[in-house]
Each structure stands twice: as structure tokens, then as C-alpha cells.
Design a protein around this motif. Structure first.
Motif, PDB file in Angstrom:
ATOM      1  N   GLN A 143       5.411   3.436  -3.842  1.00 14.20           N
ATOM      2  CA  GLN A 143       5.177   4.876  -3.358  1.00 14.20           C
ATOM      3  C   GLN A 143       3.964   4.894  -3.026  1.00 14.20           C
ATOM      4  O   GLN A 143       2.942   6.567  -2.924  1.00 14.20           O
ATOM      5  CB  GLN A 143       4.668   5.602  -5.271  1.00 14.20           C
ATOM      6  CG  GLN A 143       6.819   5.413  -5.318  1.00 14.20           C
ATOM      7  CD  GLN A 143       6.660   5.935  -6.705  1.00 14.20           C
ATOM      8  OE1 GLN A 143       6.424   7.010  -7.197  1.00 14.20           O
ATOM      9  NE2 GLN A 143       8.059   4.853  -8.025  1.00 14.20           N
ATOM     10  N   ASP A 144       2.817   4.571  -3.563  1.00 10.36           N
ATOM     11  CA  ASP A 144       1.561   4.726  -2.077  1.00 10.36           C
ATOM     12  C   ASP A 144       1.127   3.401  -1.144  1.00 10.36           C
ATOM     13  O   ASP A 144       1.152   2.643  -1.393  1.00 10.36           O
ATOM     14  CB  ASP A 144       0.108   3.695  -3.844  1.00 10.36           C
ATOM     15  CG  ASP A 144      -1.340   4.391  -3.277  1.00 10.36           C
ATOM     16  OD1 ASP A 144      -1.755   3.938  -2.588  1.00 10.36           O
ATOM     17  OD2 ASP A 144      -1.745   5.458  -3.643  1.00 10.36           O
ATOM     18  N   MET A 145       1.390   4.337  -0.862  1.00 10.92           N
ATOM     19  CA  MET A 145       1.367   3.709   1.154  1.00 10.92           C
ATOM     20  C   MET A 145      -0.165   3.049   1.065  1.00 10.92           C
ATOM     21  O   MET A 145       0.232   2.205   2.058  1.00 10.92           O
ATOM     22  CB  MET A 145       0.602   5.683   1.726  1.00 10.92           C
ATOM     23  CG  MET A 145       2.156   6.297   1.906  1.00 10.92           C
ATOM     24  SD  MET A 145       3.992   5.400   2.579  1.00 10.92           S
ATOM     25  CE  MET A 145       4.056   4.974   0.317  1.00 10.92           C
ATOM     26  N   MET A 146      -1.294   3.269   0.518  1.00  4.31           N
ATOM     27  CA  MET A 146      -2.333   2.196   0.443  1.00  4.31           C
ATOM     28  C   MET A 146      -2.346   0.865  -0.427  1.00  4.31           C
ATOM     29  O   MET A 146      -2.083  -0.223   0.407  1.00  4.31           O
ATOM     30  CB  MET A 146      -3.567   2.392  -0.585  1.00  4.31           C
ATOM     31  CG  MET A 146      -4.685   4.216   0.446  1.00  4.31           C
ATOM     32  SD  MET A 146      -4.308   4.073   2.328  1.00  4.31           S
ATOM     33  CE  MET A 146      -6.431   2.762   1.777  1.00  4.31           C
ATOM     34  N   ASN A 147      -1.051   1.090  -1.303  1.00  3.80           N
ATOM     35  CA  ASN A 147      -0.340  -0.208  -1.402  1.00  3.80           C
ATOM     36  C   ASN A 147       0.137  -0.836  -0.425  1.00  3.80           C
ATOM     37  O   ASN A 147       0.060  -2.367  -0.091  1.00  3.80           O
ATOM     38  CB  ASN A 147      -0.018  -0.506  -2.748  1.00  3.80           C
ATOM     39  CG  ASN A 147      -0.953  -0.160  -4.336  1.00  3.80           C
ATOM     40  OD1 ASN A 147      -2.071   0.313  -3.479  1.00  3.80           O
ATOM     41  ND2 ASN A 147      -0.684  -0.389  -5.164  1.00  3.80           N
ATOM     42  N   THR A 148       1.086  -0.422  -0.195  1.00  3.75           N
ATOM     43  CA  THR A 148       2.099  -0.752   1.115  1.00  3.75           C
ATOM     44  C   THR A 148       1.292  -1.058   2.036  1.00  3.75           C
ATOM     45  O   THR A 148       1.528  -2.403   2.947  1.00  3.75           O
ATOM     46  CB  THR A 148       2.586   0.642   1.764  1.00  3.75           C
ATOM     47  OG1 THR A 148       3.512   1.428   0.540  1.00  3.75           O
ATOM     48  CG2 THR A 148       3.627  -0.207   2.951  1.00  3.75           C
ATOM     49  N   LEU A 149       0.172  -0.385   2.331  1.00  3.59           N
ATOM     50  CA  LEU A 149      -0.457  -0.660   3.754  1.00  3.59           C
ATOM     51  C   LEU A 149      -1.769  -2.080   3.317  1.00  3.59           C
ATOM     52  O   LEU A 149      -1.381  -3.338   4.229  1.00  3.59           O
ATOM     53  CB  LEU A 149      -2.092  -0.171   4.218  1.00  3.59           C
ATOM     54  CG  LEU A 149      -2.324  -0.111   5.475  1.00  3.59           C
ATOM     55  CD1 LEU A 149      -1.877  -0.611   5.703  1.00  3.59           C
ATOM     56  CD2 LEU A 149      -3.158   1.009   5.704  1.00  3.59           C
TER      57      LEU A 149
END
Length: 462
Positions: A143-149
Motif C-alpha cells: 500500500q506504500d509505493m516507496m516500499n514497493t520501489l
């Protein structure tokens, strides 16, 4: 850990957390007692000198005789004023972010041939490994794009045939591939999140090799891939202004710190992403957007200076919004009189506000920019001037572009990976040592007590 087990141990963890918090607390007065620069900054916000860089320069003061006085902020990339870089971008379909990447990495502005070849190199690198999107980005989306990145960056290590080699040629190759692919990793991560968590359609566009980084972000993000020239130009300018900001900002210092240990590129960049994710760093513009949303609900007349000023006073008193006592988007750790990035960006934001019909909102931003420093100066003791920073405008710009809030910080990362890469190259190319700053220990020595003689104490007694 199952959800049931977690609920059973929560009271235990809460009790242990209180003990750990008490054991971890450092009295702020000790920093003054021992003259320790808390946060590696002095009372005026100037950073403690810990290194030397040739990449960029951040100026907020000038010397007049024997005195150092505040001045309009200046930001230089490899000796070039960033305002001149933006100002001298041609009015045609020329985009400057790729030119800035070249400048930061190689120390010189490219010739026309060098620029053409470099853009082709980035375009060739702008493709993810086979099945990476399916096997990594689409599996267990965050749900957090920085963690995905960050997860994507760390996973790319496994797809690299030579991940740990830290020679300049290998690190440069890795950095260029990451620079090229950050837009895809970010936008694809968001599209998958939107599909699984918001029940949206899953649309993944392949990058267009004829488009710039800014254009490809809009092309890959929007279902119809359409955008206006001004939209793309504004996003390109935003990437230029966020590409680099000295060696001492938190995420870039993290890059130097982690790189000094000799670790791989993917670990160093993932660490920088973890730093940038913090709301005190890359997430600041989200707070600005949320603050203005609350302001527009509570202030009936956006043109009434008295009403706006009262809201700003209530912000400082912790009566409205998040009750943190802060006016977001105002002030900076270095700049005082002005942030050159905000000054440069403001004109493009004004143009887009006219194109998008946001003139009233822009006028409100300008009113707050004028009144907030007065309110802060009247209410609080400040050691240097306060002015709007780049976050004050960037969130508003992204909002007008229709960008999802989830991508605000990843777009910052898409820009700043250029600076991180330049600083990583600088760290591995110089005769550097592993960074190991000193901490003063204030814990007194104690005699060891056998377990049978120990007494349990409460938090109040500790």
C-alpha cells in the motif's frame, strides 16, 4: 505471525515498548551541556562539515566584511546555477532532466551528440527483466509505493549477473539502469496497487523510447497516455529541481554512509529510499496538500487576509489540522530568505494553474506564502528567516497534474536517484574511509548483579 497470536502478545509488547522507550530517552539538555551538534546541525541549522563534494552546492549566506549574513538561496549543479539551467532550456520540445543527469554524473554539460547518445542509452536501459513486473511488482503489492520501489530495487540485485562488483564501470552501469527504470517501477507499482486495493483497471503501458523521462511518467500513468506540452514541461522542471541538493541532505548522506562500507549499489539505493520515505524529507509536500485541504474547508473567504491569518495562527497554536503546531511548506534547514527551487518552480506552477483553472487556489497559496512568515515571526523566536520551500509548490503542482498522492514521494525519488548515483560514484571513486561518526555515552558504569539478586522495578522507579 498470525493475527490471533499478535493480539495476544500486544499487551506484552506495549509494556516492553514503554521500558525500551524509557531506557532510550536522552535528555535534550545534554546536547548543550556537552556541545554536541544535535542532528549534525548547529543552532542556526548549518550542517556539521563531514565531507567534501564536487557535485552540488547549497548557499544561503554570504560574507560581507567579517560578517556572514543571510542571502537569497542558491543551488548549483557542478558549478552551474540551477536557475540558469532551467532558464536556458529551449522553448521547443527540449527536456532538461536527462541533461542534468549527464551533468551530475560526468561533471560537464553534454554536447549535442553526447546528449543524443546518452538519451538513447537511457532509453535502451528503460526495460525491466523478463517477467519482473508479473513475478515481483504484481506479487503481494504494497500500500506504500516507496516500499514497493525499495523492494523492487533490492530484488533487481538477484537479476544482476555481477551485483557486488563495486568498480566504477559496474556501479555506473547499475546506476544508469536504476535511473532509467525508476519511473517504470514507481508507476507500475501504483497501477498494481490501484488494481488490487482500489478495484481499478490494470493498465500497464510500455515506455515510449521517443519520450523523455517526464513524458514517459505521464504516458505510463494515464490510461489514454495523453498530456499537454505544459504538463510535461512542468514535470520535467520539477525533476530538475529535485535531482540533487548537496551531500548533506538525509537521503544523499545515507547514500554516502552506506556506500562507504563497500556494499552493493542496490543496498545503497534502497537505504536512500528508506530515508527519503520519511515525512520530514520526501513526504513533506503531502502534508502541505493536506494542510491546504483543511484550510479550504475552514476558511470561508480565501481572499480575506484576516481570516487566512487567523487560520495560520491556529495552526501554530495546534488548534487545527493535525494539531502539530506547524505550518507545512515554510522554512528549510539551510535556506532562510528564499529557496531557489521554489522561486524557479513558482512561475511554472502559475502557468499550469491558468491552464487547469486553479487560479483561486494559486492565489491562496500566494497569500499564505506572504502571510505565514509574518505569523511565524510574530509568534515564535526564530534564528533565521522563513520562506516557502519547494515542497510548498510541488504537491500543488502534482495535484493539478492529477497525479495520485501515492506517487508524490516516488516522483521525488525518480529525480533524486540522479544525485544519489553521482554521490555513490564520488564515494567509490575517491580515497574514502568507512564513515563512523562518534557518539558520546552518558550511561554510568554499573556492577553486574547476579540474576537471583535482581529486583524488578516499575517504570516509575526506573
Amino acid at each position: 505471525m498470525s493475527e490471533t497470536n499478535y493480539s495476544q502478545i500486544t499487551p506484552i509488547i506495549e509494556d516492553l515498548a514503554k521500558k525500551s522507550q524509557k531506557a532510550s530517552y536522552i535528555n535534550p539538555e545534554l546536547y548543550s551541556t556537552y556541545n554536541v551538534k544535535r542532528g549534525l546541525r548547529d543552532i542556526n541549522g548549518r550542517g556539521v562539515l563531514v565531507g567534501i563534494t564536487d557535485i552540488s552546492e547549497v548557499n544561503a549566506t554570504k560574507r560581507v566584511g567579517d560578517a556572514i549574513i543571510p542571502c537569497d538561496g542558491e543551488l548549483y549543479y557542478r558549478g552551474y546555477n540551477v536557475q540558469d539551467i532551467v532558464r536556458n532550456q529551449s522553448a521547443d520540445n527540449h527536456f532538461g532532466f536527462e541533461e542534468v543527469i549527464y551533468l551530475l554524473l560526468f561533471g560537464q554539460l553534454p554536447t549535442e551528440k553526447q546528449f543524443t547518445d546518452f538519451k538513447k542509452l537511457l532509453s535502451d536501459y528503460r526495460s525491466l527483466p523478463p517477467n519482473f513486473t508479473r513475478d515481483v511488482i504484481m506479487k503481494k503489492p504494497s500500500q506504500d509505493m516507496m516500499n514497493t520501489l525499495a523492494r523492487s530495487v533490492l530484488t533487481l540485485y538477484a537479476y544482476d549477473a555481477n551485483p557486488d562488483q563495486t568498480s566504477p564501470v559496474n556501479v555506473l552501469r547499475q546506476c544508469l539502469q536504476l535511473i532509467a527504470n525508476f519511473p517504470l517501477l514507481s508507476v507500475y507499482g501504483y497501477q498494481v496497487y490501484k488494481h488490487y486495493y482500489e478495484n481499478g483497471s490494470l493498465i500497464l503501458h510500455n515506455p515510449n523510447p521517443a519520450l523523455s523521462t517526464a513524458e514517459n511518467i505521464l504516458h505510463c500513468l494515464r490510461a489514454d497516455s495523453s498530456f499537454s506540452p505544459l504538463e510535461a514541461k512542468l514535470l520535467d522542471v520539477c525533476l530538475i529541481l529535485h535531482a540533487e541538493h548537496g551531500g548533506g541532505n538525509n537521503s544523499t548522506f545515507t547514500t554516502h554512509l552506506v556506500s562507504s562500507s563497500g556494499t552493493d549499489t542496490y543496498s545503497a539505493i534502497a537505504a536512500a529510499l528508506g530515508s527519503l520515505k520519511g515525512p520530514r524529507h520526501g513526504g513533506a509536500n503531502i502534508k502541505v496538500i493536506q494542510m491546504f485541504a483543511d484550510m479550504k474547508k475552514q476558511v470561508r473567504d480565501w481572499t480575506d487576509e484576516g481570516e487566512v491569518k487567523q487560520y495560520l495562527s491556529d495552526l501554530l497554536d495546534g488548534k487545527v489540522f493535525d494539531k502539530a503546531g506547524l505550518i507545512y511548506g515554510l522554512g528549510h534547514a539551510v535556506y532562510s530568505i528564499s529557496d531557489p527551487r521554489a522561486i524557479t518552480f513558482k512561475g511554472f506552477v502559475e502557468k499550469l494553474s491558468r491552464e487547469k483553472g486553479y487560479e483561486k487556489e494559486y492565489a491562496l497559496y500566494q497569500l499564505v506564502a506572504r502571510l505565514a512568515p509574518e505569523v511565524i515571526a510574530d509568534r515564535r523566536k526564530i534564528y533565521k528567516g522563513v520562506s516557502p520551500n519547494v515542497d510548498f509548490y510541488s504537491g500543488f503542482a502534482y495535484q493539478m497534474l492529477g497525479l495520485p498522492v501515492e506517487l508524490y514521494t516516488p516522483i521525488f525519488a525518480i529525480a533524486r536517484i540522479a544525485g544519489w548515483s553521482a554521490h555513490r560514484m564520488e564515494e567509490i571513486s575517491s580515497d574514502s574511509k568507512i564513515m563512523r561518526p562518534a557518539y558520546m555515552t552518558v550511561q554510568p558504569h554499573r556492577d553486574f548483579v547476579p540474576m537471583e539478586d535482581r529486583e524488578e522495578t516499575s517504570l516509575q522507579e526506573d
